[in-house]
Design an enzyme around this catalytic site. Structure first.
Site, PDB file in Angstrom:
ATOM      1  N   GLY A   1       0.816  -1.213   0.000  1.00  0.00           N
ATOM      2  CA  GLY A   1       0.000   0.000   0.000  1.00  0.00           C
ATOM      3  C   GLY A   1       0.847   1.258   0.000  1.00  0.00           C
TER       4      GLY A   1
ATOM      5  CD  GLU B   1      -5.733   2.591  -0.283  1.00  0.00           C
ATOM      6  OE1 GLU B   1      -6.871   3.097  -0.243  1.00  0.00           O
ATOM      7  OE2 GLU B   1      -5.021   2.457   0.732  1.00  0.00           O
TER       8      GLU B   1
END
Length: 299
Positions: free
Chosen positions: A68, A271
Site C-alpha cells: 500500500g 486500496e
C-alpha cells in the site's frame, strides 16, 4: 568525483519504531548519504513529502512500508510532471511484501536500504484504472479480494501472510463468483469469475502467485481468471501448497475493460475500488525504480 547520494525516505508510521531500520539509516548516513526521513500519519502525506523531496533536490524517494505504501508513493510520483520525478526506491516493511518479494528485494533492512538508494535505476510500468487510480503490483477482484480487504489487522499482525489463508478458510461459506464481461485487444470473455487478477507484478494476498508470468517492463498486464466452472478443490490445493493454479484463463494485454451488472470491488495494492465498470491500462516506462540486477520481474 562522485556526487553524494541524496534521498528522502517516506516511512509508513507502523514501521517507524524499528531498531534495525534506525541502525541501517545511521550506517548510510555515516557513509555520506544525505538521507531525510518523513513519517506518514494520514492519507495524502506521501504526496506532500514527495513535493518536499523535489524541492530539496533529492534524486531518490524511498517508500518504506508494504504494498500500500509503495502504491501511494508511486501514484504520487506519476502525478508529478515528467522530468521532475525522483527515482523510486523500495524498503519492504509490510505484512505481506508481495511486490518486494517478487522483485527479489532483500528483506534485511540495511541491504534493502542500500539497494533503494544506490541500486541501478530501471524503467518500470504502472497500471492505471479509470484514468485516475494506479497500481504498481496487482489488482485483484472476486473472492480473493474479499479475503485480503477483510482480514482483521490483528490477525495480519500476529500471523503475517498466513493470516490471509486462515481468514479465507473461515470465509469459505461466502464463496461466490462475480458475473462480468472482460474485453481487451483480441480478447473477449463473459461468465462467472471466482478470482480476477490483473498483474503488473506476480503475487498478491500474502504470497499467492496469481500472475506468475507478469513483467514490470514489457508494456503489458497479465490477466488471470479462475472461473466458477473450475473445480474448487484445485483452487484450495493451489492456495495451501502455494502452487500455480492452471485451471483458469490467462492473457497478456496492454489494456482491458471489465463490466459487471452489479458493483464489484477491486483491490489495488491494498486500496479498494468499487464500481460496475473498470478500464485498466498499462502506462509503459512510467517511473524509474532501483531494483536488483537479476530482478525476476524485468524482461
Amino acid at each position: 568525483m562522485e556526487e553524494t547520494p541524496s534521498a528522502l525516505l517516506i516511512l509508513n508510521g507502523k514501521g517507524a519504531g524499528s531498531d534495525a531500520l534506525r541502525d541501517a539509516i545511521h550506517t548510510l548516513r555515516a557513509e555520506g548519504v544525505r538521507l531525510e526521513i518523513r513519517v506518514t500519519w494520514e492519507h495524502g502525506d506521501a504526496a506532500r513529502y514527495l513535493a518536499e523531496a523535489v524541492a530539496l533536490g533529492c534524486e531518490t524517494v524511498v517508500a518504506g512500508g508494504g504494498d500500500g505504501t509503495f502504491n501511494e508513493v508511486a501514484t504520487a510520483l506519476i502525478n508529478l510532471p515528467e522530468g521532475t520525478r525522483p527515482v523510486l526506491g523500495l524498503l519492504p516493511l509490510g505484512t505481506a511484501n508481495d511486490f518486494a518479494t517478487s522483485c527479489d528485494i532483500p528483506m534485511v533492512l540495511e541491504q534493502a536500504l542500500q539497494l533503494a538508494i544506490k541500486g541501478r535505476a530501471v524503467d518500470i510500468d504502472l497500471a492505471r484504472v479509470n484514468e485516475k487510480h494506479y497500481f504498481i503490483n496487482m489488482a485483484t477482484g472476486g473472492f480473493g479480494t474479499r479475503i485480503t480487504t477483510e482480514t482483521p489487522e490483528k490477525l495480519k499482525s500476529a500471523l503475517g501472510s498466513v493470516s490471509y489463508f486462515i481468514h479465507g478458510l473461515l470465509r469459505m461459506d461466502q464463496l461466490k463468483a462475480d458475473h462480468c464481461k472482460i474485453t481487451g485487444p483480441d480478447f473477449s470473455w463473459e461468465g462467472e469469475a471466482l478470482v480476477i487478477g490483473v498483474g503488473n507484478g506476480r503475487q498478491a494476498g500474502g504470497g499467492q502467485k496469481i500472475c506468475p508470468d507478469a513483467l514490470i517492463n514489457d508494456g503489458l498486464l497479465q490477466l488471470r481468471l479462475l472461473t466458477s466452472e473450475e473445480l474448487l478443490p484445485s483452487f484450495i490445493r493451489s492456495i495451501m501448497n502455494n502452487e500455480e493454479n492452471n485451471n483458469g484463463l490467462s492473457a497478456s494485454l496492454s489494456w482491458l475493460e471489465i463490466n459487471a451488472p452489479h458493483s464489484m470491488t477491486f483491490n489495488l495494492d491494498g486500496e479498494p475500488l468499487s464500481g460496475t465498470q473498470f478500464r485498466i491500462e498499462v502506462v509503459p516506462n512510467a517511473l524509474q525504480c532501483r531494483l536488483p540486477p537479476q530482478c525476476p520481474l524485468l524482461g
